[in-house]
Design a protein around this motif. Structure first.
Motif, short mmCIF file in Angstrom:
data_model
loop_
_atom_site.label_atom_id
_atom_site.label_comp_id
_atom_site.label_asym_id
_atom_site.label_seq_id
_atom_site.Cartn_x
_atom_site.Cartn_y
_atom_site.Cartn_z
N ARG A 90 61.89 49.82 40.37
CA ARG A 90 62.78 50.80 39.58
C ARG A 90 64.27 50.83 40.48
O ARG A 90 65.15 50.90 39.85
CB ARG A 90 61.99 52.28 39.65
N ALA A 91 64.07 51.07 41.69
CA ALA A 91 65.09 51.21 42.65
C ALA A 91 66.22 50.00 42.30
O ALA A 91 67.47 50.34 42.43
CB ALA A 91 64.97 51.36 44.02
N LEU A 92 65.52 48.94 42.27
CA LEU A 92 66.25 47.44 42.30
C LEU A 92 67.02 47.48 40.82
O LEU A 92 68.08 47.02 40.75
CB LEU A 92 65.62 46.63 42.71
N ASN A 93 66.07 47.86 39.84
CA ASN A 93 66.55 47.70 38.54
C ASN A 93 67.57 48.58 38.19
O ASN A 93 68.46 48.36 37.47
CB ASN A 93 65.41 47.76 37.60
N ALA A 94 67.70 49.68 38.79
CA ALA A 94 68.73 50.73 38.80
C ALA A 94 70.03 50.46 39.23
O ALA A 94 70.91 51.12 39.02
CB ALA A 94 68.27 52.21 39.22
N GLY A 95 69.79 49.68 40.10
CA GLY A 95 71.25 49.10 40.79
C GLY A 95 71.12 49.15 42.31
O GLY A 95 72.29 48.99 42.94
N ALA A 96 70.09 49.60 42.90
CA ALA A 96 70.23 49.38 44.52
C ALA A 96 70.24 48.21 45.10
O ALA A 96 70.14 47.16 44.53
CB ALA A 96 68.76 50.03 44.96
N ASP A 97 70.93 47.79 46.13
CA ASP A 97 71.21 46.72 46.59
C ASP A 97 69.97 46.25 47.72
O ASP A 97 69.68 45.02 47.98
CB ASP A 97 72.64 46.89 47.65
N ASP A 98 69.24 47.09 48.18
CA ASP A 98 68.16 47.02 49.27
C ASP A 98 67.34 48.13 49.28
O ASP A 98 67.83 49.34 48.88
CB ASP A 98 68.61 46.57 50.27
#
Length: 248
Positions: A90-98
Motif C-alpha cells: 500500500r505504501a509503495l503503491n501510494a507513491g512511497a520511495d522506500d
C-alpha cells in the motif's frame, strides 16, 4: 538539506533524530499530519520520513496529499512497526520511495536515506564522504584509504562509521555497544575493545597518524585529528571521565 520526520511517538521521534544527526542531516520533527502540512508551507525539506500509523490519519493519506500538491516530487520513506506485506505494498503503491521497519538500525536507515536521495533527486547523501585519507561509502559499506579498499567485517565497518561520524568527540563504550551490537547477547566491552584494536591496525589510526583513534580511560574512544588531539590532551590532562566522576 533538511529532513522532515512525521512520528507521533516521542521516543521513536527522538530515535530518528539521533540517527539522522549521526549521519550529518538536519531535521525537523512533527507529531501530526496537520502539523506537517503547516510545516511544509513554511519550510523547505528534501525528504520525508513518515510513520505509517498516525493519530489523525495514515501514511497513505499523507503520501496522497503530497503527490497531489506542489510537493509531488518530495521523496518519502515510510516507517512501519512491522513488515506486513499489505502495508508495504500500500505504501509503495501510494507513491512511497522506500520503507524501513521499526526499530531501525542506524546503518540501514542512513543507507536507505542516501539511496533514495541519489535515485530520486540525484543528491549525494552526507553520510558518505571523505575524511583525510579515507573515503566512506555507506551504501556500498566500504572504506578506501588513498584509493585502496580496506577489508573490514560488517561490525568493523559499523564501528568505523560511528567513530568517523563523531570525529573529534568522545563516544562511550556503552553507546558504541548499543549502536553497533544493539546489545546482542554475548557482546561486552571486551568485544568492543578487540574490534577497536583491529580497526586501529587495519586503518592505520595509530598515535603518529594524521587521524588517530585514542582511548579515553574508563569511558570510551575518540577519533581525532592529530593536531587537535594534542590540544585536547593538554586541556583534559588531569580531568576524569564522566564515569569516573560518578563513581567518585
Amino acid at each position: 538539506m533538511r529532513i522532515a520526520i512525521l512520528e507521533d511517538d516521542p521516543n521513536q521521534s527522538l530515535l530518528f533524530q539521533r540517527l539522522l544527526g549521526m549521519g550529518g542531516y538536519e531535521f525537523e520533527s512533527f507529531d501530526s499530519i496537520q502539523a506537517l502540512m503547516l510545516g511544509l508551507q513554511l519550510g523547505d525539506y528534501g525528504l520525508l520520513l513518515l510513520d505509517w500509523r498516525l493519530p489523525d490519519g495514515t501514511g497513505e493519506d499523507v503520501i496522497r496529499m503530497l503527490r497531489g500538491s506542489l510537493r509531488s516530487e518530495m521523496p518519502v520513506i515510510v516507517v512501519t512497526a512491522n513488515d506486513d506485506e499489505r502495508d508495504v505494498v500500500r505504501a509503495l503503491n501510494a507513491g512511497a520511495d522506500d520503507y524501513v521497519v521499526k526499530p531501525p538500525r542506524a546503518m540501514a536507515l542512513l543507507a536507505r536515506v542516501q539511496a533514495v536521495l541519489r535515485r530520486v533527486r540525484g543528491e549525494q547523501g552526507v553520510s558518505s564522504g571523505r575524511i583525510g585519507r579515507f573515503a566512506i561509502d555507506v551504501e556500498g559499506r566500504d572504506i578506501t584509504c588513498e584509493g585502496r579498499p580496506v577489508r573490514l567485517t560488517q561490525k568493523e565497518f559499523d564501528l568505523a562509521f560511528h567513530l568517523f561520524a563523531a570525529l573529534g568527540r568522545t563516544v562511550s563504550r556503552k553507546q558504541l555497544l548499543e549502536q553497533v551490537w544493539n546489545n546482542e547477547p554475548g557482546s561486552s566491552t571486551r568485544t568492543l575493545d578487540t574490534h577497536i584494536s583491529r580497526l586501529r591496525r587495519k586503518l592505520g589510526l595509530e598515535s603518529e597518524a594524521e587521524l588517530r583513534l585514542v582511548s579515553v580511560y574508563g569511558f570510551g574512544y575518540r577519533l581525532e585529528k592529530a593536531e587537535s588531539g594534542a590540544r585536547l590532551d593538554r586541556r583534559m590532562a588531569g580531568v576524569r571521565s564522566d564515569e569516573d566522576l560518578l563513581a567518585a
